[in-house]
Design an enzyme around this catalytic site. Sequence first.
Site, PDB file in Angstrom:
ATOM      1  N   GLU A 178      12.465  -9.381   1.289  1.00  0.00           N
ATOM      2  CA  GLU A 178      11.950  -8.378   1.591  1.00  0.00           C
ATOM      3  C   GLU A 178      12.627  -7.095   1.494  1.00  0.00           C
ATOM      4  OE1 GLU A 178      10.866  -8.598   6.061  1.00  0.00           O
ATOM      5  OE2 GLU A 178      10.654  -6.617   5.973  1.00  0.00           O
ATOM      6  N   ARG A 194      13.202   4.887  11.787  1.00  0.00           N
ATOM      7  CA  ARG A 194      12.042   5.655  12.025  1.00  0.00           C
ATOM      8  C   ARG A 194      11.169   5.142  13.313  1.00  0.00           C
ATOM      9  NH1 ARG A 194       9.407   5.110   6.414  1.00  0.00           N
ATOM     10  NH2 ARG A 194       8.151   6.768   7.229  1.00  0.00           N
ATOM     11  N   ALA A 203       3.372  -0.646   4.656  1.00  0.00           N
ATOM     12  CA  ALA A 203       3.017  -0.880   6.153  1.00  0.00           C
ATOM     13  C   ALA A 203       2.560  -2.262   6.613  1.00  0.00           C
ATOM     14  CB  ALA A 203       1.598   0.072   6.220  1.00  0.00           C
ATOM     15  N   ASN A 240       8.003  -5.593  -1.286  1.00  0.00           N
ATOM     16  CA  ASN A 240       7.943  -4.482  -0.283  1.00  0.00           C
ATOM     17  C   ASN A 240       6.596  -4.423   0.236  1.00  0.00           C
ATOM     18  OD1 ASN A 240       7.973  -1.933   1.115  1.00  0.00           O
ATOM     19  ND2 ASN A 240       8.951  -0.647  -0.464  1.00  0.00           N
ATOM     20  N   PRO A 246       0.858  -1.128   0.047  1.00  0.00           N
ATOM     21  CA  PRO A 246       0.038  -0.134  -0.030  1.00  0.00           C
ATOM     22  C   PRO A 246       0.834   1.421  -0.024  1.00  0.00           C
ATOM     23  CG  PRO A 246      -0.099  -1.158   2.164  1.00  0.00           C
ATOM     24  CD  PRO A 246       0.596  -2.128   1.208  1.00  0.00           C
ATOM     25  N   ASN A 247       0.257   2.042  -0.799  1.00  0.00           N
ATOM     26  CA  ASN A 247       0.887   3.623  -0.928  1.00  0.00           C
ATOM     27  C   ASN A 247       2.083   3.867  -1.687  1.00  0.00           C
ATOM     28  OD1 ASN A 247      -1.161   4.865   0.825  1.00  0.00           O
ATOM     29  ND2 ASN A 247      -0.402   3.820   2.228  1.00  0.00           N
ATOM     30  N   HIS A 275      12.992  -2.332   1.697  1.00  0.00           N
ATOM     31  CA  HIS A 275      12.131  -1.288   2.135  1.00  0.00           C
ATOM     32  C   HIS A 275      13.109  -0.273   1.547  1.00  0.00           C
ATOM     33  CE1 HIS A 275       9.526  -3.231   4.744  1.00  0.00           C
ATOM     34  NE2 HIS A 275      10.462  -3.880   5.177  1.00  0.00           N
ATOM     35  N   ARG A 296       5.296  10.989  -2.563  1.00  0.00           N
ATOM     36  CA  ARG A 296       5.006  10.576  -1.254  1.00  0.00           C
ATOM     37  C   ARG A 296       6.547  10.777  -0.632  1.00  0.00           C
ATOM     38  NH1 ARG A 296       4.735   4.667   1.042  1.00  0.00           N
ATOM     39  NH2 ARG A 296       4.010   4.935   3.136  1.00  0.00           N
ATOM     40  N   TYR A 318      11.289   8.787   0.821  1.00  0.00           N
ATOM     41  CA  TYR A 318      11.206   7.827   0.212  1.00  0.00           C
ATOM     42  C   TYR A 318      11.884   8.178  -1.231  1.00  0.00           C
ATOM     43  CZ  TYR A 318       8.113   5.629   3.294  1.00  0.00           C
ATOM     44  OH  TYR A 318       7.257   5.223   4.421  1.00  0.00           O
TER      45      TYR A 318
HETATM   46  C1  DQA Z   1       8.361   0.989   3.488  1.00  0.00           C
HETATM   47  C2  DQA Z   1       8.465   1.360   5.011  1.00  0.00           C
HETATM   48  C3  DQA Z   1       7.335   1.135   5.732  1.00  0.00           C
HETATM   49  O1  DQA Z   1       7.262   1.411   7.130  1.00  0.00           O
HETATM   50  C4  DQA Z   1       6.200   1.998   5.409  1.00  0.00           C
HETATM   51  O2  DQA Z   1       4.869   1.580   5.904  1.00  0.00           O
HETATM   52  C5  DQA Z   1       6.066   2.247   3.811  1.00  0.00           C
HETATM   53  C6  DQA Z   1       7.212   1.956   2.764  1.00  0.00           C
HETATM   54  C7  DQA Z   1       9.592   1.599   2.613  1.00  0.00           C
HETATM   55  O3  DQA Z   1       9.901   0.944   1.759  1.00  0.00           O
HETATM   56  O4  DQA Z   1      10.587   2.105   3.289  1.00  0.00           O
HETATM   57  O5  DQA Z   1       5.057   2.192   3.308  1.00  0.00           O
HETATM   58  O6  DQA Z   1       8.276  -0.359   3.043  1.00  0.00           O
END
Ligand code: DQA
Length: 146
Positions: free
Chosen positions: A100, A109, A76, A73, A10-11, A102, A18, A23
């Site tokens: 995995e 964070r 959240a 990825n 998501p997002n 990020h 964003r 990011y």
């Molecule tokens: C994320 C880190 C997560 O905590 C966050 O919710 C994201 C992006 C990252 O790529 O740094 O949406 O996965």
Amino acid sequence: MTNVLILNGPNLGRLGTREPDVYGTLTLDDIQATLESEAPEGTTIDLRQTDDEATLIGWLHEAVDTKSPVVLNPAAFTHYSYALRDAVAIVTTSGLPLVEVHLSNPHAREEFRHTSVISGVATGVIAGLGADSYRLALQAVLARVS
Ligand code: DQA
């Protein structure tokens, strides 16, 4: 031919605009183009993004059925989705690599980001390196497919 699934939660469809201080300014399309340009011959990149947990889980089931290595990825969902964790475990216990990734370093964070319910069943974790997290993860999964 190896098809690598690059799955995004998501997002992440909002990358580029964003929270660019966290990011960066690259979009998912930019990341896809980079991975495609670096993929060795015989490798295809299938990059997808969804805001929906069930869709992401379905794609992980598809990875098992099509024997595709995965770069994930979970966004959240990383921090609380036991359903996603169980789906990741189905992938890795089938013998497929799943890394995995990020963009940011969740450990640097907020406290709630320090927990990943995914990492314990992933093949490995790469975080905090922006788009390089994906590039390194692609190399890692390809090095682990027979
Ligand atoms: C994320 C880190 C997560 O905590 C966050 O919710 C994201 C992006 C990252 O790529 O740094 O949406 O996965």
